[in-house]
Motif scaffolding. Structure first.
Motif, short mmCIF file in Angstrom:
data_model
loop_
_atom_site.label_atom_id
_atom_site.label_comp_id
_atom_site.label_asym_id
_atom_site.label_seq_id
_atom_site.Cartn_x
_atom_site.Cartn_y
_atom_site.Cartn_z
N THR A 166 -4.67 7.12 -1.93
CA THR A 166 -4.02 5.89 -1.49
C THR A 166 -4.22 4.81 -2.54
O THR A 166 -5.32 4.68 -3.10
N GLU A 220 0.85 -1.19 0.00
CA GLU A 220 0.00 0.00 0.00
C GLU A 220 0.89 1.24 0.00
O GLU A 220 1.97 1.25 0.60
N LYS A 246 -3.37 0.51 -3.47
CA LYS A 246 -3.06 -0.76 -2.82
C LYS A 246 -3.00 -1.85 -3.88
O LYS A 246 -3.20 -1.59 -5.08
#
Length: 463
Positions: free
Chosen positions: A409, A398, A411
């Motif tokens: 973000t 991540e 991941k």
């Protein structure tokens, strides 16, 4: 007690005698093959830096290297390591002059400060640094302009300078006067000089800062680091041997262990224990060395006393008993080998990059696929690519993504498209892996514009 000296470790060489472990982006001095006292692995540069710390000399040291290797150097020695950039490799004389210009115009040192040049390709005992400490006093007391550290020559060796001194010397002050400096003697000349008590040059030497600055000005060159940096590639060739012959030079002897770490044979006594495999041959143990950076196993049977090195740049097998001899009578330094158009592996300050495939097309554009690994807490530069686009797929971990000042973000399983002229960076919140497809002009030296190298400069807080 503060010392009136500065040390410049010269780590800008681009030798690749250790190919395929070394390449154009990871020269010999950065390959982690040596054994640390704690049992881990270290490079030659890391070994010397550790020894400087043990000698209480690290605070006086800077490192000179090229722009291509500066990032790897700071990864190995630390982000706060003081680095002086050399535009291209030009040899010892000009590297010393550039170091002097830096200490004069950027560090603003006194003209009486002693500058010590230290090579980044030697294996020495800790006592060698006692000689380093002695150089400022010897330089001042002797009245010499240069002071070299020498080792008694046991026999001639390829590409190793030999120095003759006044045999009477000055035993009270532990230095001798240099009479001649032969940079590359033939094997016959080397045998004669060794028989006359010649010394090998350790690669380390000292001079007063004002001495080198005066030489630059006498030649009509700038003593300012930035200006000399711009002139650097156009400077006429100059050998260190010429400097020694034209200068009052002394020599102090170092009597401890000294090895020029320039090939597999010289590295052998220093190799990490995991790399040495003992085999029974002809009734005695024969050590062989194996270094494998591939994701595939390598099995070698029926051979002894060989070195096998494998990376994505190639596989090399060398007979450690010796080999062919070159035209000057010395053993050949390296075998003929195939070089790939670009390094297939690259050590970065944030992790590692491996090229999985590369293609060039008739219209001039290129495509490259890389697998990248980033350590937790590290980040890419926040930068713009002018002439190429990038496509990322996160395969593990991540990270915090920054695109044109917009944070998000990403991941495992996420994809990112980065068109040309897009500001972008990535910071690993965990250990991170991703696959990158690059398309465009991949080898333009002016393609990347770096806005920031650290996450803190961007005013963002990581999760």
């Amino acid at each position: 007690m503060s010392l009136a000296l500065k040390i410049m470790m010269m780590a800008g060489g681009n030798d690749q005698h250790l190919w395929p472990l070394a390449n154009s982006l990871r020269a010999d001095q950065f390959v982690p093959l040596l054994e640390r006292p704690d049992g881990g692995k270290e490079s030659i540069v890391q070994r010397i830096w550790r020894q400087l710390e043990a000698a209480d000399l690290q605070d006086y040291a800077h490192v000179c290297t090229t722009l291509e290797q500066a990032e790897l150097l700071q990864k190995q020695l630390g982000q706060l390591t003081p680095v002086v950039l050399e535009p291209v490799q030009r040899g010892t004389y000009w590297a010393a002059a550039l170091a002097a210009a830096y200490f004069h115009s950027i560090a603003c040192l006194s003209m009486n400060e002693t500058i010590i040049v230290l090579p980044a390709n030697i294996g020495v005992q800790q006592s060698f640094y006692d000689c380093i400490r002695s150089l400022p006093k010897l330089l001042k007391d002797s009245g010499n302009e240069l002071m070299l550290i020498g080792i008694r020559a046991e026999e001639p060796a390829a590409e190793r300078a030999l120095i003759l001194t006044d045999s009477r010397g000055d035993e009270a002050d532990f230095y001798s006067k240099v009479l001649s400096f032969n940079g590359q003697p033939s094997i016959k000349e080397g045998e004669r000089l060794a028989a006359e008590g010649a010394y090998w040059h350790s690669g380390a030497f000292a001079f007063r800062l004002g001495f080198m600055i005066e030489r630059l000005l006498e030649e009509g060159l700038s003593a300012h680091y930035g200006e000399l940096f711009r002139q650097y590639e156009a400077l006429s060739s100059r050998s260190f041997a010429t400097l020694v012959q034209d200068t009052r030079t002394g020599l102090v002897e170092y009597a401890g262990q000294w090895t020029e770490l320039q090939d597999w044979q010289s590295l052998r006594p220093f190799l990490h224990h995991d790399l040495v495999v003992m085999e029974q041959a002809a009734g005695r143990e024969q050590p062989s060395c194996l270094f494998n950076e591939l994701d595939l196993p390598i099995v070698v049977e029926g051979f002894s006393n060989i070195m096998v090195a494998a990376s994505r740049d190639g596989i090399r097998i060398t007979n450690l008993d010796g080999g062919e001899r070159g035209q000057n009578g010395y053993p050949k330094a390296e075998e003929d080998r195939i070089r790939l158009p670009l390094p297939m592996t690259e050590e970065k300050r944030w992790g590692r990059a491996e090229v999985l495939g590369h293609s060039s097309y008739a219209d001039g554009h290129q495509v490259s696929v890389r697998r990248l690994r980033m350590d937790k807490g590290k980040n890419l530069d926040y930068e713009i690519h002018l002439n190429r686009s990038e496509y990322w797929m996160i395969t593990a971990g991540e990270a915090e993504l920054l695109i044109d000042e917009r944070p998000s973000t990403v991941k495992t399983g996420d994809t990112v498209i980065i068109p040309p002229r897009t500001r972008h960076s990535l910071k690993a919140l965990t250990d991170l892996e991703w696959v990158e497809l690059q398309m465009g002009d991949l080898f333009s030296g002016n393609d990347a514009i770096v806005i920031s190298s650290t996450w803190d400069e961007l005013g963002l807080s990581s999760s």
